[in-house]
Design a protein around this motif. Sequence first.
Motif, PDB file in Angstrom:
ATOM      1  N   PRO A 102     -26.517  50.449  49.099  1.00 12.29           N
ATOM      2  CA  PRO A 102     -25.898  50.520  50.693  1.00 12.29           C
ATOM      3  C   PRO A 102     -27.213  49.998  50.899  1.00 12.29           C
ATOM      4  O   PRO A 102     -27.843  49.159  50.668  1.00 12.29           O
ATOM      5  CB  PRO A 102     -26.983  51.538  50.942  1.00 12.29           C
ATOM      6  CG  PRO A 102     -27.406  51.988  49.776  1.00 12.29           C
ATOM      7  CD  PRO A 102     -27.146  52.168  48.745  1.00 12.29           C
ATOM      8  N   VAL A 103     -26.847  49.167  52.356  1.00 20.10           N
ATOM      9  CA  VAL A 103     -27.462  48.268  52.837  1.00 20.10           C
ATOM     10  C   VAL A 103     -29.209  48.637  53.750  1.00 20.10           C
ATOM     11  O   VAL A 103     -28.535  50.131  55.109  1.00 20.10           O
ATOM     12  CB  VAL A 103     -26.886  46.937  54.205  1.00 20.10           C
ATOM     13  CG1 VAL A 103     -27.699  46.286  54.747  1.00 20.10           C
ATOM     14  CG2 VAL A 103     -25.896  46.426  53.236  1.00 20.10           C
ATOM     15  N   LEU A 104     -30.610  48.984  53.465  1.00 17.94           N
ATOM     16  CA  LEU A 104     -31.147  49.886  54.068  1.00 17.94           C
ATOM     17  C   LEU A 104     -31.670  49.104  55.473  1.00 17.94           C
ATOM     18  O   LEU A 104     -31.479  47.719  54.825  1.00 17.94           O
ATOM     19  CB  LEU A 104     -32.498  49.932  53.380  1.00 17.94           C
ATOM     20  CG  LEU A 104     -32.587  50.729  52.303  1.00 17.94           C
ATOM     21  CD1 LEU A 104     -31.424  51.280  51.157  1.00 17.94           C
ATOM     22  CD2 LEU A 104     -34.221  51.343  51.885  1.00 17.94           C
ATOM     23  N   VAL A 105     -32.011  49.499  56.734  1.00 17.49           N
ATOM     24  CA  VAL A 105     -32.314  48.572  57.688  1.00 17.49           C
ATOM     25  C   VAL A 105     -33.327  47.709  57.394  1.00 17.49           C
ATOM     26  O   VAL A 105     -34.326  47.470  56.724  1.00 17.49           O
ATOM     27  CB  VAL A 105     -33.201  49.858  59.166  1.00 17.49           C
ATOM     28  CG1 VAL A 105     -34.025  50.573  58.738  1.00 17.49           C
ATOM     29  CG2 VAL A 105     -32.807  49.176  60.677  1.00 17.49           C
ATOM     30  N   ASP A 106     -32.939  46.894  58.611  1.00 13.71           N
ATOM     31  CA  ASP A 106     -34.392  45.307  58.627  1.00 13.71           C
ATOM     32  C   ASP A 106     -34.144  44.700  56.581  1.00 13.71           C
ATOM     33  O   ASP A 106     -34.905  43.731  55.386  1.00 13.71           O
ATOM     34  CB  ASP A 106     -35.865  45.527  58.002  1.00 13.71           C
ATOM     35  CG  ASP A 106     -35.719  46.327  59.258  1.00 13.71           C
ATOM     36  OD1 ASP A 106     -35.454  45.654  60.817  1.00 13.71           O
ATOM     37  OD2 ASP A 106     -36.660  47.490  59.899  1.00 13.71           O
ATOM     38  N   SER A 107     -33.064  44.987  55.705  1.00 12.68           N
ATOM     39  CA  SER A 107     -32.640  44.378  54.149  1.00 12.68           C
ATOM     40  C   SER A 107     -32.479  42.791  54.997  1.00 12.68           C
ATOM     41  O   SER A 107     -31.259  42.732  56.197  1.00 12.68           O
ATOM     42  CB  SER A 107     -31.813  44.564  54.031  1.00 12.68           C
ATOM     43  OG  SER A 107     -32.598  45.892  52.861  1.00 12.68           O
ATOM     44  N   LYS A 108     -32.082  42.211  54.245  1.00 11.90           N
ATOM     45  CA  LYS A 108     -31.278  40.149  54.749  1.00 11.90           C
ATOM     46  C   LYS A 108     -30.079  40.824  53.454  1.00 11.90           C
ATOM     47  O   LYS A 108     -30.552  41.002  52.150  1.00 11.90           O
ATOM     48  CB  LYS A 108     -32.248  39.577  54.309  1.00 11.90           C
ATOM     49  CG  LYS A 108     -33.233  39.505  55.000  1.00 11.90           C
ATOM     50  CD  LYS A 108     -34.012  38.103  55.098  1.00 11.90           C
ATOM     51  CE  LYS A 108     -35.281  37.700  55.500  1.00 11.90           C
ATOM     52  NZ  LYS A 108     -36.356  36.980  55.385  1.00 11.90           N
ATOM     53  N   VAL A 109     -28.976  40.175  54.018  1.00  9.89           N
ATOM     54  CA  VAL A 109     -27.913  40.081  53.145  1.00  9.89           C
ATOM     55  C   VAL A 109     -27.611  38.835  53.330  1.00  9.89           C
ATOM     56  O   VAL A 109     -27.786  38.233  54.413  1.00  9.89           O
ATOM     57  CB  VAL A 109     -26.514  40.725  53.979  1.00  9.89           C
ATOM     58  CG1 VAL A 109     -26.870  42.657  53.875  1.00  9.89           C
ATOM     59  CG2 VAL A 109     -25.516  40.710  55.379  1.00  9.89           C
ATOM     60  N   ARG A 110     -26.574  38.431  52.399  1.00  6.98           N
ATOM     61  CA  ARG A 110     -25.454  37.221  52.425  1.00  6.98           C
ATOM     62  C   ARG A 110     -24.371  37.420  51.719  1.00  6.98           C
ATOM     63  O   ARG A 110     -24.591  37.629  50.729  1.00  6.98           O
ATOM     64  CB  ARG A 110     -26.512  36.047  51.958  1.00  6.98           C
ATOM     65  CG  ARG A 110     -26.925  36.121  50.298  1.00  6.98           C
ATOM     66  CD  ARG A 110     -27.394  34.762  50.264  1.00  6.98           C
ATOM     67  NE  ARG A 110     -28.566  34.593  48.530  1.00  6.98           N
ATOM     68  CZ  ARG A 110     -29.229  33.756  48.312  1.00  6.98           C
ATOM     69  NH1 ARG A 110     -29.729  32.673  48.897  1.00  6.98           N
ATOM     70  NH2 ARG A 110     -29.866  34.061  46.710  1.00  6.98           N
ATOM     71  N   LEU A 111     -23.749  35.867  52.648  1.00 12.61           N
ATOM     72  CA  LEU A 111     -22.244  35.500  51.896  1.00 12.61           C
ATOM     73  C   LEU A 111     -22.521  34.606  50.214  1.00 12.61           C
ATOM     74  O   LEU A 111     -22.468  33.971  49.844  1.00 12.61           O
ATOM     75  CB  LEU A 111     -20.821  36.225  52.710  1.00 12.61           C
ATOM     76  CG  LEU A 111     -19.661  35.724  51.838  1.00 12.61           C
ATOM     77  CD1 LEU A 111     -19.044  36.975  51.828  1.00 12.61           C
ATOM     78  CD2 LEU A 111     -18.261  35.449  53.656  1.00 12.61           C
TER      79      LEU A 111
END
Length: 154
Positions: A102-111
């Motif tokens: 899961p992606v928690l709020v205020d996490s950073k993601v990238r591709l």
Amino acid sequence: MDKLICKNFSEFRANEGQSLPTGNWLLVTQKMIDAFAEATLDFQWVHVDHERIKKESPFKKPIAHGFLSVSLLSKMLMDLIVVDSMTMGVNYGLNKVRFPNPVLVDSKVRLHSSIAKIEEYGKNGLKITWNCSVEIENTEKPACVAEFVSLMFE
């Protein structure tokens, strides 16, 4: 950020099987999660009910919808590639999708992505299959792993 820049489809086709540059980090905010909930009518408490999340969620923070991660694929791919002769791009579908973490709020993601396959599509188009993995900063498992298919037209 590095980008793959191609003048036309002939140049682009030469990149089949190649990895794209790694994308920039994108912050997933509560505002994004709330907007996605509004757009999809998915108000499950794990995304938007902060009081219940504090009491019942093992994560203790809101998590983004898994489909929000998938929805970001188009934007994240187009941030990494430019084909000057392209007049339009269209989402075609998904062959395989998983949400390992899961992606928690205020996490950073990238591709992280590569061009798995490029096929002719009609008179002026290409059908592209992209291998995509959405990394979460400081997390071992990705948010989303997908085989994403899109169309490009000249």
